[in-house]
Write a protein that holds these residues in place. Structure first.
Motif, PDB file in Angstrom:
ATOM      1  N   UNK A   9       0.814  -1.219   0.000  1.00  0.00           N
ATOM      2  CA  UNK A   9       0.000   0.000   0.000  1.00  0.00           C
ATOM      3  C   UNK A   9       0.847   1.269   0.000  1.00  0.00           C
ATOM      4  N   UNK A  10       2.064   1.204   0.527  1.00  0.00           N
ATOM      5  CA  UNK A  10       2.928   2.394   0.616  1.00  0.00           C
ATOM      6  C   UNK A  10       3.894   2.520  -0.564  1.00  0.00           C
ATOM      7  N   UNK A  11       3.896   1.558  -1.487  1.00  0.00           N
ATOM      8  CA  UNK A  11       4.842   1.654  -2.597  1.00  0.00           C
ATOM      9  C   UNK A  11       4.209   1.171  -3.894  1.00  0.00           C
ATOM     10  N   UNK A  12       4.761   1.652  -4.989  1.00  0.00           N
ATOM     11  CA  UNK A  12       4.271   1.232  -6.304  1.00  0.00           C
ATOM     12  C   UNK A  12       5.140   0.068  -6.764  1.00  0.00           C
ATOM     13  N   UNK A  13       4.540  -1.096  -6.827  1.00  0.00           N
ATOM     14  CA  UNK A  13       5.307  -2.274  -7.238  1.00  0.00           C
ATOM     15  C   UNK A  13       4.456  -3.193  -8.092  1.00  0.00           C
ATOM     16  N   UNK A  14       5.108  -3.828  -9.042  1.00  0.00           N
ATOM     17  CA  UNK A  14       4.505  -4.890  -9.834  1.00  0.00           C
ATOM     18  C   UNK A  14       5.238  -6.165  -9.448  1.00  0.00           C
ATOM     19  N   UNK A  15       4.521  -7.111  -8.877  1.00  0.00           N
ATOM     20  CA  UNK A  15       5.133  -8.358  -8.419  1.00  0.00           C
ATOM     21  C   UNK A  15       5.145  -9.357  -9.570  1.00  0.00           C
ATOM     22  N   UNK A  16       6.322  -9.767  -9.948  1.00  0.00           N
ATOM     23  CA  UNK A  16       6.485 -10.672 -11.089  1.00  0.00           C
ATOM     24  C   UNK A  16       6.416 -12.120 -10.622  1.00  0.00           C
ATOM     25  N   UNK A  17       5.533 -12.873 -11.276  1.00  0.00           N
ATOM     26  CA  UNK A  17       5.406 -14.308 -11.009  1.00  0.00           C
ATOM     27  C   UNK A  17       6.168 -15.027 -12.125  1.00  0.00           C
TER      28      UNK A  17
END
Length: 186
Positions: free
Chosen positions: A16-24
Motif C-alpha cells: 500500500x505504501x509503494x508502487x510495485x509490480x510483483x512478477x510471477x
C-alpha cells in the motif's frame, strides 16, 4: 489462491505504501498432463530434468529473460529487475495501477505496453522468490494465427505501437525516450 506463506510475504512488502509490480516467474511444459510441483524445489528438479522450461525460451526469450531465472533459482527474498525491451512478465499489481491499453486487443503487445506504462510510472518490478506459474500447451489462438498470416494485421499493430510511443512521450516527456531508443535499436 496464494498460500498463507505467499500472502504473508506479499504483506511484508508493504505494497500500500509503494508502487510495485510483483512478477510471477513463468514456466511451461510441452506435456498435456502434468503433476503440478508443490514447491519451488520440486519445480527446479522438474526444470533440471527437462519436463519444464522457462516460458517461451525457445520462441521468444526476450519476453521473460529480464526475470533472471538464474537468480530466481536461489533467491529467498523478492529482487528488483530492470525493464528491458519486449519484457512481458505476468504480474500481480494493486487494483489502482494503470489499466491495459485497449488498443492492444487480440495478439501482440498488450502485456509489453502495460509493463512499459508501469515502468514509466516508476513502479518497481519485483520478482517473487517463491511464486511460479506454469503455462500448459494449447491450440494456437485465432488472433496469433491472424498475426502470423496477415501482413495487414502486423502493419496495424506496428502503427498502434508507434501511437503508443507518442502517447508515452507526451505523458512522460524525456523519461519515455528510453522506450523509443530501445525499440529502434532492436
Amino acid at each position: 489462491y496464494p498460500s498463507y506463506h505467499h500472502r504473508n510475504s506479499i504483506q511484508q512488502l508493504e505494497l500500500p505504501q509503494r508502487k510495485a509490480a510483483l512478477i510471477v516467474p513463468a514456466f511451461e511444459t510441452l506435456h498435456y498432463r502434468l503433476t503440478f510441483p508443490k514447491s519451488k524445489a520440486e519445480l527446479l528438479s522438474m526444470l533440471d530434468m527437462g519436463s519444464l522450461y522457462t516460458f517461451r525460451y525457445h520462441v521468444w526469450p526476450k519476453g521473460h529473460a529480464p526475470t533472471d531465472y538464474a537468480k530466481w533459482r536461489t533467491a529467498t527474498v523478492p529482487y528488483r529487475v530492470a525493464w528491458q525491451p519486449d519484457f512481458e512478465p505476468y504480474v500481480v499489481v494493486r487494483r489502482d495501477c494503470p489499466k491495459y491499453d485497449q488498443r492492444f486487443v487480440g495478439f501482440g503487445w498488450n502485456k509489453v505496453s502495460h509493463i512499459m506504462e508501469l515502468d514509466a510510472q516508476e513502479y518497481e518490478l519485483l520478482v517473487l522468490p517463491n511464486a511460479f506459474m506454469i503455462h500448459m500447451p494449447h491450440a494456437p489462438s485465432f488472433d496469433i494465427s491472424k498475426f502470423r498470416l496477415s501482413a495487414g494485421y502486423r502493419g496495424c499493430l506496428q502503427t498502434l505501437r508507434e501511437e503508443f510511443h507518442q502517447d508515452l512521450s507526451r505523458r512522460y516527456g524525456a523519461a519515455a525516450l528510453k522506450y523509443l531508443t530501445a525499440e529502434r535499436s532492436l
